[in-house]
Motif scaffolding. Structure first.
Motif, short mmCIF file in Angstrom:
data_model
loop_
_atom_site.label_atom_id
_atom_site.label_comp_id
_atom_site.label_asym_id
_atom_site.label_seq_id
_atom_site.Cartn_x
_atom_site.Cartn_y
_atom_site.Cartn_z
N ILE A 221 -1.18 7.49 0.19
CA ILE A 221 -1.77 8.17 -1.18
C ILE A 221 -3.66 9.04 -0.20
O ILE A 221 -3.77 7.71 0.45
CB ILE A 221 -1.71 8.04 -2.02
CG1 ILE A 221 -0.55 7.27 -2.58
CG2 ILE A 221 -3.00 8.16 -2.77
CD1 ILE A 221 -0.94 6.46 -4.49
N GLN A 222 -2.73 10.21 0.30
CA GLN A 222 -4.09 10.57 1.01
C GLN A 222 -4.45 10.35 2.48
O GLN A 222 -5.46 9.62 2.55
CB GLN A 222 -5.31 10.79 0.07
CG GLN A 222 -5.73 11.58 -1.53
CD GLN A 222 -7.11 11.74 -2.07
OE1 GLN A 222 -7.45 10.55 -1.69
NE2 GLN A 222 -7.18 12.70 -2.71
N GLU A 223 -3.22 10.11 2.75
CA GLU A 223 -3.19 9.22 4.43
C GLU A 223 -3.83 7.86 4.32
O GLU A 223 -2.67 7.24 5.27
CB GLU A 223 -3.79 10.32 5.28
CG GLU A 223 -4.08 11.42 5.16
CD GLU A 223 -2.41 12.24 5.81
OE1 GLU A 223 -2.10 11.77 6.77
OE2 GLU A 223 -2.17 13.18 5.25
N LYS A 224 -3.54 7.39 2.96
CA LYS A 224 -3.86 5.27 3.15
C LYS A 224 -2.24 4.95 2.64
O LYS A 224 -2.19 5.36 1.63
CB LYS A 224 -4.84 5.51 2.64
CG LYS A 224 -5.98 6.33 3.26
CD LYS A 224 -7.50 5.22 2.93
CE LYS A 224 -8.52 5.12 2.74
NZ LYS A 224 -9.10 6.44 1.93
N ASP A 225 -2.15 4.12 3.82
CA ASP A 225 -0.85 3.12 3.57
C ASP A 225 -0.91 1.88 2.61
O ASP A 225 -1.91 0.97 2.91
CB ASP A 225 -0.55 2.52 4.35
CG ASP A 225 1.33 1.71 4.29
OD1 ASP A 225 1.45 1.64 3.40
OD2 ASP A 225 1.67 1.02 5.36
N ILE A 226 -1.04 2.32 1.11
CA ILE A 226 -1.02 1.62 -0.44
C ILE A 226 -0.66 -0.10 -0.73
O ILE A 226 -1.19 -0.30 -0.94
CB ILE A 226 -0.68 1.92 -1.35
CG1 ILE A 226 0.09 2.77 -1.42
CG2 ILE A 226 -1.84 3.57 -1.45
CD1 ILE A 226 0.80 3.00 -3.12
N SER A 227 0.64 0.38 0.52
CA SER A 227 1.36 -1.00 1.13
C SER A 227 0.82 -2.21 1.68
O SER A 227 0.97 -3.07 1.59
CB SER A 227 3.05 -0.93 1.47
OG SER A 227 2.75 0.33 2.58
N LEU A 228 -0.60 -1.92 2.35
CA LEU A 228 -1.45 -2.26 2.84
C LEU A 228 -3.05 -3.09 2.11
O LEU A 228 -3.14 -3.76 2.94
CB LEU A 228 -2.13 -2.01 4.30
CG LEU A 228 -0.84 -1.55 5.21
CD1 LEU A 228 -1.18 -0.48 6.06
CD2 LEU A 228 0.42 -3.01 5.36
N PHE A 229 -2.60 -2.29 1.13
CA PHE A 229 -4.19 -2.17 0.16
C PHE A 229 -4.24 -3.40 -0.17
O PHE A 229 -3.47 -4.29 -0.20
CB PHE A 229 -3.97 -1.58 -1.31
CG PHE A 229 -4.55 0.21 -0.77
CD1 PHE A 229 -4.92 0.24 0.70
CD2 PHE A 229 -5.48 0.22 -1.68
CE1 PHE A 229 -4.54 1.71 1.08
CE2 PHE A 229 -5.61 1.90 -1.56
CZ PHE A 229 -6.13 2.28 0.14
N LYS A 230 -5.24 -4.21 0.44
CA LYS A 230 -6.55 -5.31 -0.84
C LYS A 230 -6.75 -5.08 -2.32
O LYS A 230 -6.44 -4.05 -2.06
CB LYS A 230 -7.26 -6.05 0.41
CG LYS A 230 -6.02 -6.80 1.61
CD LYS A 230 -6.22 -8.16 1.40
CE LYS A 230 -5.25 -8.47 2.76
NZ LYS A 230 -4.72 -7.36 3.26
N GLU A 231 -7.40 -5.90 -3.25
CA GLU A 231 -7.78 -5.82 -4.66
C GLU A 231 -8.51 -4.74 -4.25
O GLU A 231 -9.18 -4.28 -4.55
CB GLU A 231 -7.35 -6.95 -5.02
CG GLU A 231 -7.66 -6.96 -6.29
CD GLU A 231 -6.72 -5.79 -7.01
OE1 GLU A 231 -7.35 -5.21 -7.74
OE2 GLU A 231 -5.16 -5.85 -6.68
#
Ligand SMILES: Nc1ncnc2c1ncn2[C@@H]1O[C@H](COP(=O)(O)OP(=O)(O)O)[C@@H](O)[C@H]1O
Ligand SMILES: [Mg+2]
Length: 238
Positions: free
Chosen positions: A60-70
Protein backbone atom coordinates in the motif's frame (compact mmCIF):
# COMPACT_ATOMS: atom_id res chain seq x y z
CA UNK A 1 -1.94 2.61 -5.01
CA UNK A 2 -2.34 -0.97 -3.85
CA UNK A 3 -0.45 -3.94 -5.29
CA UNK A 4 -1.31 -7.48 -4.39
CA UNK A 5 0.91 -10.21 -5.77
CA UNK A 6 0.97 -13.96 -5.28
CA UNK A 7 -1.27 -13.78 -2.22
CA UNK A 8 -2.14 -17.11 -0.59
CA UNK A 9 -4.16 -17.70 2.56
CA UNK A 10 -5.36 -20.89 4.22
CA UNK A 11 -7.30 -21.60 7.37
CA UNK A 12 -6.27 -24.96 8.81
CA UNK A 13 -6.62 -27.16 5.69
CA UNK A 14 -8.86 -24.90 3.67
CA UNK A 15 -7.10 -22.86 1.00
CA UNK A 16 -9.17 -19.66 0.91
CA UNK A 17 -7.06 -17.38 -1.32
CA UNK A 18 -4.91 -18.77 -4.13
CA UNK A 19 -2.36 -16.70 -5.95
CA UNK A 20 -4.26 -13.40 -6.00
CA UNK A 21 -2.66 -10.73 -8.20
CA UNK A 22 -4.35 -7.36 -8.32
CA UNK A 23 -3.32 -3.71 -8.71
CA UNK A 24 -5.58 -0.90 -7.63
CA UNK A 25 -4.73 2.57 -8.88
CA UNK A 26 -4.91 5.75 -6.84
CA UNK A 27 -8.42 7.19 -6.87
CA UNK A 28 -9.95 4.09 -8.43
CA UNK A 29 -13.08 2.26 -7.30
CA UNK A 30 -12.64 -1.51 -7.43
CA UNK A 31 -15.48 -3.93 -6.76
CA UNK A 32 -14.57 -7.46 -5.70
CA UNK A 33 -17.39 -9.75 -6.75
CA UNK A 34 -18.03 -13.39 -6.09
CA UNK A 35 -20.39 -15.87 -4.56
CA UNK A 36 -20.78 -16.23 -0.83
CA UNK A 37 -17.70 -17.89 0.65
CA UNK A 38 -15.49 -17.07 -2.34
CA UNK A 39 -12.97 -15.20 -0.19
CA UNK A 40 -13.94 -11.56 -0.70
CA UNK A 41 -13.98 -10.55 2.94
CA UNK A 42 -10.79 -12.49 3.65
CA UNK A 43 -9.07 -10.55 0.88
CA UNK A 44 -10.33 -7.22 2.23
CA UNK A 45 -9.26 -8.12 5.75
CA UNK A 46 -5.70 -8.51 4.49
CA UNK A 47 -5.74 -4.90 3.33
CA UNK A 48 -6.29 -3.63 6.86
CA UNK A 49 -3.98 -6.07 8.55
CA UNK A 50 -6.67 -8.11 10.29
CA UNK A 51 -5.22 -11.11 8.46
CA UNK A 52 -1.66 -11.82 7.35
CA UNK A 53 -0.78 -13.57 4.09
CA UNK A 54 0.70 -17.06 4.24
CA UNK A 55 2.60 -16.15 1.10
CA UNK A 56 2.77 -13.21 -1.26
CA UNK A 57 3.01 -9.48 -1.00
CA UNK A 58 0.62 -6.61 -0.44
CA UNK A 59 1.91 -3.10 -0.97
CA UNK A 60 0.00 0.00 0.00
CA UNK A 61 1.65 3.18 -1.18
CA UNK A 62 4.82 1.23 -1.95
CA UNK A 63 5.06 -0.23 1.55
CA UNK A 64 4.89 -3.99 2.00
CA UNK A 65 2.22 -4.37 4.66
CA UNK A 66 2.88 -8.07 5.10
CA UNK A 67 6.07 -7.01 6.89
CA UNK A 68 4.27 -4.49 9.12
CA UNK A 69 4.52 -4.61 12.88
CA UNK A 70 1.66 -3.34 15.02
CA UNK A 71 3.23 0.11 15.30
CA UNK A 72 3.42 0.45 11.50
CA UNK A 73 -0.27 -0.32 11.34
CA UNK A 74 -1.11 2.42 13.81
CA UNK A 75 -0.02 5.08 11.35
CA UNK A 76 -1.41 3.40 8.21
CA UNK A 77 -4.82 2.76 9.75
CA UNK A 78 -5.34 6.51 10.05
CA UNK A 79 -5.32 6.58 6.27
CA UNK A 80 -7.89 3.85 5.89
CA UNK A 81 -11.62 4.19 6.29
CA UNK A 82 -13.28 0.82 6.78
CA UNK A 83 -16.97 0.08 6.52
CA UNK A 84 -17.66 -3.23 8.23
CA UNK A 85 -20.37 -5.49 6.94
CA UNK A 86 -22.28 -5.42 10.21
CA UNK A 87 -21.98 -3.99 13.68
CA UNK A 88 -20.69 -0.95 11.93
CA UNK A 89 -21.43 1.56 14.69
CA UNK A 90 -20.83 1.65 18.43
CA UNK A 91 -24.27 1.09 19.93
CA UNK A 92 -23.49 3.00 23.10
CA UNK A 93 -22.49 6.17 21.25
CA UNK A 94 -24.71 8.70 19.50
CA UNK A 95 -24.32 9.26 15.76
CA UNK A 96 -22.30 12.38 16.52
CA UNK A 97 -19.98 10.51 18.88
CA UNK A 98 -19.58 7.66 16.41
CA UNK A 99 -18.63 9.91 13.51
CA UNK A 100 -16.40 12.11 15.68
CA UNK A 101 -14.62 9.09 17.16
CA UNK A 102 -11.78 8.75 14.60
CA UNK A 103 -11.02 12.47 14.89
CA UNK A 104 -10.89 12.28 18.68
CA UNK A 105 -8.75 9.18 18.50
CA UNK A 106 -6.27 10.24 15.83
CA UNK A 107 -6.14 14.04 15.81
CA UNK A 108 -5.73 16.90 18.23
CA UNK A 109 -8.44 19.05 16.65
CA UNK A 110 -10.55 21.27 18.89
CA UNK A 111 -14.13 20.39 19.75
CA UNK A 112 -15.39 23.21 17.52
CA UNK A 113 -13.45 21.97 14.50
CA UNK A 114 -14.57 18.40 15.17
CA UNK A 115 -18.21 19.52 15.37
CA UNK A 116 -17.93 21.38 12.10
CA UNK A 117 -16.32 18.42 10.35
CA UNK A 118 -18.92 15.98 11.65
CA UNK A 119 -21.68 18.28 10.50
CA UNK A 120 -20.16 18.59 7.05
CA UNK A 121 -19.61 14.88 6.53
CA UNK A 122 -23.10 14.03 7.80
CA UNK A 123 -24.43 16.44 5.22
CA UNK A 124 -22.36 14.69 2.55
CA UNK A 125 -24.05 11.39 3.38
CA UNK A 126 -27.45 13.05 3.52
CA UNK A 127 -28.08 12.55 7.21
CA UNK A 128 -29.72 15.38 9.06
CA UNK A 129 -31.04 15.85 12.59
CA UNK A 130 -29.76 12.52 13.82
CA UNK A 131 -26.60 13.60 15.66
CA UNK A 132 -28.06 12.88 19.07
CA UNK A 133 -29.73 9.63 18.09
CA UNK A 134 -28.34 6.21 18.92
CA UNK A 135 -27.76 3.58 16.20
CA UNK A 136 -30.71 1.52 17.46
CA UNK A 137 -32.98 4.46 16.65
CA UNK A 138 -31.94 4.54 12.99
CA UNK A 139 -33.08 2.55 9.98
CA UNK A 140 -30.62 0.14 8.35
CA UNK A 141 -29.92 2.55 5.53
CA UNK A 142 -29.25 5.41 7.93
CA UNK A 143 -26.87 3.27 9.96
CA UNK A 144 -24.89 2.49 6.81
CA UNK A 145 -24.73 6.19 5.99
CA UNK A 146 -23.51 7.05 9.47
CA UNK A 147 -20.91 4.28 9.24
CA UNK A 148 -19.81 5.62 5.87
CA UNK A 149 -19.50 9.11 7.38
CA UNK A 150 -17.30 7.69 10.11
CA UNK A 151 -15.21 5.80 7.55
CA UNK A 152 -14.35 8.95 5.59
CA UNK A 153 -14.15 11.57 8.33
CA UNK A 154 -10.34 11.36 8.50
CA UNK A 155 -10.17 12.20 4.81
CA UNK A 156 -7.90 9.24 4.67
CA UNK A 157 -7.26 8.35 1.08
CA UNK A 158 -8.47 4.76 1.30
CA UNK A 159 -12.02 3.52 1.71
CA UNK A 160 -12.72 -0.19 2.08
CA UNK A 161 -16.32 -1.39 2.31
CA UNK A 162 -17.33 -4.97 2.98
CA UNK A 163 -20.76 -5.70 1.48
CA UNK A 164 -22.07 -2.15 1.83
CA UNK A 165 -25.53 -3.11 0.59
CA UNK A 166 -26.08 -6.21 2.70
CA UNK A 167 -29.40 -6.11 4.49
CA UNK A 168 -30.68 -3.16 2.47
CA UNK A 169 -33.60 -3.08 0.07
CA UNK A 170 -32.93 -2.33 -3.62
CA UNK A 171 -33.59 1.39 -3.30
CA UNK A 172 -31.36 1.85 -0.23
CA UNK A 173 -28.73 -0.35 -1.91
CA UNK A 174 -28.65 1.90 -4.91
CA UNK A 175 -28.46 4.98 -2.70
CA UNK A 176 -25.59 3.74 -0.58
CA UNK A 177 -23.61 2.64 -3.64
CA UNK A 178 -24.14 6.02 -5.28
CA UNK A 179 -23.03 7.64 -2.08
CA UNK A 180 -19.86 5.55 -2.04
CA UNK A 181 -19.13 6.68 -5.56
CA UNK A 182 -19.78 10.36 -4.77
CA UNK A 183 -17.71 10.23 -1.63
CA UNK A 184 -14.85 8.43 -3.36
CA UNK A 185 -14.73 11.11 -6.00
CA UNK A 186 -15.16 13.97 -3.55
CA UNK A 187 -12.37 12.79 -1.25
CA UNK A 188 -10.41 11.17 -4.09
CA UNK A 189 -10.16 7.91 -2.18
CA UNK A 190 -8.85 4.64 -3.49
CA UNK A 191 -11.91 2.53 -2.85
CA UNK A 192 -12.36 -1.22 -2.60
CA UNK A 193 -15.77 -2.74 -2.05
CA UNK A 194 -16.78 -6.37 -1.83
CA UNK A 195 -20.25 -7.14 -3.04
CA UNK A 196 -22.59 -9.67 -4.51
CA UNK A 197 -24.70 -6.78 -5.76
CA UNK A 198 -23.71 -7.04 -9.42
CA UNK A 199 -25.93 -4.36 -10.80
CA UNK A 200 -24.82 -1.56 -8.50
CA UNK A 201 -21.21 -2.69 -8.58
CA UNK A 202 -21.14 -2.45 -12.35
CA UNK A 203 -22.75 0.95 -12.11
CA UNK A 204 -20.27 2.57 -9.73
CA UNK A 205 -16.96 0.72 -10.07
CA UNK A 206 -14.12 1.67 -12.40
CA UNK A 207 -12.79 -1.89 -12.27
CA UNK A 208 -14.23 -5.20 -11.21
CA UNK A 209 -12.58 -8.38 -10.01
CA UNK A 210 -14.36 -11.70 -9.81
CA UNK A 211 -13.27 -14.32 -7.28
CA UNK A 212 -14.28 -17.96 -7.46
CA UNK A 213 -13.20 -20.33 -4.68
CA UNK A 214 -10.34 -18.06 -3.74
CA UNK A 215 -9.06 -17.57 -7.26
CA UNK A 216 -9.23 -14.39 -9.26
CA UNK A 217 -10.92 -15.45 -12.47
CA UNK A 218 -11.47 -12.07 -14.11
CA UNK A 219 -10.56 -8.44 -13.68
CA UNK A 220 -11.06 -5.33 -15.73
CA UNK A 221 -13.55 -2.66 -16.61
CA UNK A 222 -17.21 -3.56 -17.08
CA UNK A 223 -16.61 -3.43 -20.81
CA UNK A 224 -13.56 -5.70 -20.65
CA UNK A 225 -15.36 -8.31 -18.54
CA UNK A 226 -17.96 -8.79 -21.23
CA UNK A 227 -15.29 -10.22 -23.50
CA UNK A 228 -13.83 -12.71 -21.06
CA UNK A 229 -14.28 -16.18 -22.41
CA UNK A 230 -14.84 -18.21 -19.30
CA UNK A 231 -17.95 -20.25 -18.64
CA UNK A 232 -18.12 -19.30 -14.96
CA UNK A 233 -17.61 -15.61 -15.65
CA UNK A 234 -20.21 -15.59 -18.39
CA UNK A 235 -22.69 -17.40 -16.16
CA UNK A 236 -21.87 -15.13 -13.22
CA UNK A 237 -22.39 -11.98 -15.26
CA UNK A 238 -25.74 -13.03 -16.65
N1 LIG B 1 -11.13 -16.33 10.34
C1 LIG B 1 -11.46 -17.42 9.64
N2 LIG B 1 -11.13 -18.65 10.07
C2 LIG B 1 -11.43 -19.75 9.35
N3 LIG B 1 -12.06 -19.72 8.17
C3 LIG B 1 -12.42 -18.52 7.68
C4 LIG B 1 -12.15 -17.30 8.38
N4 LIG B 1 -12.62 -16.28 7.65
C5 LIG B 1 -13.16 -16.83 6.55
N5 LIG B 1 -13.06 -18.16 6.56
C6 LIG B 1 -13.51 -19.05 5.49
O1 LIG B 1 -12.96 -18.58 4.27
C7 LIG B 1 -13.90 -18.71 3.22
C8 LIG B 1 -14.11 -17.36 2.55
O2 LIG B 1 -14.76 -16.51 3.46
P1 LIG B 1 -15.15 -15.01 3.12
O3 LIG B 1 -13.98 -14.28 2.63
O4 LIG B 1 -15.81 -14.47 4.35
O5 LIG B 1 -16.21 -15.18 1.95
P2 LIG B 1 -17.05 -14.04 1.19
O6 LIG B 1 -16.60 -14.08 -0.23
O7 LIG B 1 -18.47 -14.46 1.33
O8 LIG B 1 -16.77 -12.74 1.87
C9 LIG B 1 -15.16 -19.28 3.83
O9 LIG B 1 -15.17 -20.67 3.60
C10 LIG B 1 -15.00 -18.99 5.29
O10 LIG B 1 -15.67 -19.95 6.06
MG1 LIG C 1 -17.98 -11.45 2.92
Amino acid sequence: MINISGLYKSFSHQEVLKDINLDIAQGEILAILGESGAGKSVLLQHLIGLLKPDKGMIKIQEKDISLFKEKDWLSLRKKIGYLFQDGALYDFMTVFENVAFPLKEHTKLSDEVISAKVEEVLKTVDLQNVEEKYPSELSGGMRKRAALARAVILDSGFLFCDEPTSGLDPIRSREIMDLIKNISRKFNTTTVITSHDMKNSFRIADKLAIIRDGELVAKGTAQELKFINDVFVKEFLK
